[in-house]
Design a protein around this motif. Structure first.
Motif, PDB file in Angstrom:
ATOM      1  N   ARG A   1      23.608   3.766 -24.224  1.00  0.00           N
ATOM      2  CA  ARG A   1      23.531   4.650 -25.397  1.00  0.00           C
ATOM      3  C   ARG A   1      22.113   5.193 -25.589  1.00  0.00           C
ATOM      4  N   GLU A   2      21.116   4.342 -25.411  1.00  0.00           N
ATOM      5  CA  GLU A   2      19.737   4.786 -25.599  1.00  0.00           C
ATOM      6  C   GLU A   2      19.324   5.770 -24.505  1.00  0.00           C
TER       7      GLU A   2
ATOM      8  N   LYS B   1      20.785   9.162 -25.357  1.00  0.00           N
ATOM      9  CA  LYS B   1      20.027   9.811 -26.431  1.00  0.00           C
ATOM     10  C   LYS B   1      18.791  10.506 -25.883  1.00  0.00           C
TER      11      LYS B   1
END
Length: 244
Positions: free
Chosen positions: A124-125, A128
């Motif tokens: 997820r990071e 982003k």
């Protein structure tokens, strides 16, 4: 301490590091020859936990190609003083999900992905930030309660699931086996590594088997390790912890 001060101290702190690296390279050469392998197939990582930057820089000057960082706070404090770009720095310690943002731009690989939960948070990071991160799956090959990581029977399923996560590139396996266990667990890791490669899972680019430390790197090389992680053998004993 400033960067210039670190550089001035490199020479005075480095004579033993140079000697140690020379001895390690001789041992590695002997081990790979005995195993019928090539020296270029085994990368030597310097594990830098508690080691001052000036001593780390001596190791880099001597041609060490990788640094292994155990603690997020420590790398954040020391990285600016290293004569190394982030492509030479891997994170090898236990990583909490709330520390991902602190570390993700400072290293080129996270070797200690020990759960699907951590892999998903990393993914997820990375999404982003529009980036990719190389990772290794940490295997608790001895099923020790004090260590984290996937159990042997969990690895194939974990590899298949992690290979589908965006932003992550699974490059192989890492382990810290029980101490003084000979080659038993290294052999198990080699079998597991080869099994993962043979599966030819889409998106998987397995090339790294990270195992072997100061006491057992020769045995790890004999069992196919492509990366050994040495701290004490390079830098000497860490100073004893101060009493509270």
């Amino acid at each position: 301490m400033t960067k210039n001060q670190c550089e001035q101290m490199d020479e005075s702190f480095g004579w033993d590091v140079r000697q140690n690296i020379e001895e390690i390279r001789a041992n590695v050469k002997e081990a790979v020859q005995a195993a019928g392998r090539a020296e270029k197939d085994v990368a030597l990582m310097a594990v830098t936990k508690t080691v001052p930057p000036e001593r780390v820089n001596v190791a880099l000057q001597e041609g060490i190609c990788l640094l292994g960082e155990n603690r997020v706070q420590e790398i954040c404090q020391k990285a600016a003083f290293y004569r190394a770009s982030k492509d030479k720095i891997h994170f090898i310690g236990h990583l909490q999900t709330n520390k991902i943002r602190d570390i993700i731009e400072k290293v080129s690989m996270i070797e200690s992905v020990d759960s699907l939960h951590l892999a998903q948070a990393l993914s997820r990071e990375c999404e982003k930030r529009g980036m990719e991160m190389d990772i290794l799956l940490q295997v608790n090959i001895g099923k020790e309660e004090t260590k984290s990581g996937f159990y042997e029977e969990e690895v194939l399923d974990a590899v298949e699931r992690i290979a589908k996560l965006p932003g992550l590139k699974a490059k192989g396996l890492m382990t810290i086996p029980p101490r003084f266990s000979g080659t038993l667990y290294f052999e198990k890791m080699q079998e597991l590594f080869l099994l993962c490669k043979e599966k030819k899972i889409e998106g998987l680019e397995f090339s790294v088997l990270s195992m072997g430390m100061s006491d057992d790197y020769r045995e790890a090389i004999a069992c196919g390790s492509t990366q050994i992680r040495l701290g004490r053998a390079i830098f000497g004993e860490r100073p004893a912890a101060k009493p509270h």
